[in-house]
Design a protein around this motif. Structure first.
Motif, short mmCIF file in Angstrom:
data_model
loop_
_atom_site.label_atom_id
_atom_site.label_comp_id
_atom_site.label_asym_id
_atom_site.label_seq_id
_atom_site.Cartn_x
_atom_site.Cartn_y
_atom_site.Cartn_z
N TYR A 57 0.84 -1.21 0.00
CA TYR A 57 0.00 0.00 0.00
C TYR A 57 0.86 1.25 0.00
CZ TYR A 57 -2.86 3.76 1.88
OH TYR A 57 -3.46 4.96 2.10
N THR A 172 -6.41 1.77 -2.09
CA THR A 172 -7.17 1.58 -0.86
C THR A 172 -6.28 0.94 0.19
OG1 THR A 172 -7.98 -0.55 -1.64
CG2 THR A 172 -9.39 1.36 -2.01
N LYS A 173 -6.43 1.41 1.39
CA LYS A 173 -5.63 0.92 2.50
C LYS A 173 -6.14 -0.46 2.89
CE LYS A 173 -3.76 2.45 6.88
NZ LYS A 173 -3.74 3.52 7.89
#
Length: 185
Positions: A57, A172-173
């Motif tokens: 991420y 997106t985390k």
């Protein structure tokens, strides 16, 4: 006093419920400590997977930030080029408007002269033909004057085009794994 005791008991019950399987020895009347037989076991595989997902991420987020900076720079460059183009084209458009205004005035004058000559001629065919030929000559002269004036104008530069970079989407985390509940005995 009674309200205070109820608040203490409510706090103790809430703490016991929140702590779940842990022993609440302060609420017991016996002085022997109660030891819980279950101990929370950390899931190292889930933690390592989460760390790997977070590293991916962070890398994707850095790539996103670089792509977004490139996108913004391309947009600023385009806006500057468009402003320069508009500044160049505005005087040309103003000159074209002046040429069109003069042409329209010449045509209107030719129409007015033709209408007056036609009215004055009445039914005389030769006078009507002469009025029509005068109108055609005036119209052709106005068209030639307009074409000569437009030929003197410099052609406009090519309009800049917006580069088509796709606006990057933010990664997106990853969801932090929740520790698996330990079985209680």
């Amino acid at each position: 006093m009674n309200k205070l005791m109820n608040a203490v008991i409510a706090t103790a019950v809430a703490s016991a419920l929140a702590l779940g399987g842990t022993a609440a020895s302060f609420a017991a009347e016996s002085s022997t400590p109660i030891v819980s037989s279950t101990s929370p076991v950390a899931a190292p595989a889930a933690s390592d997977a989460y760390k790997a997902a977070m590293d991916a991420y962070r890398a994707a987020l850095e790539t996103y930030k670089l792509a977004m900076a490139d996108y913004k720079a391309a947009k600023i460059t385009y806006q500057a080029a468009m402003k320069a183009w508009q500044d160049t084209v505005k005087p040309l458009n103003d000159a074209r408007k002046a040429i069109a205004t003069e042409f329209n005035a010449d045509i209107k004058a030719a129409n007015t002269a033709y209408a007056a000559a036609k009215t004055a001629a009445g039914t005389d065919a030769a006078a009507l033909t002469a009025a029509k030929n005068a109108f055609i000559a005036a119209r052709d002269a106005a068209i030639a004057e307009r074409k000569a004036a437009e030929a003197l104008l410099t052609p406009p530069p090519a309009k800049p085009t917006m580069p088509k970079p796709v606006k990057p989407t933010k990664p997106t985390k990853p969801v932090k794994p929740t520790p698996s509940p330990s079985p209680s005995n």
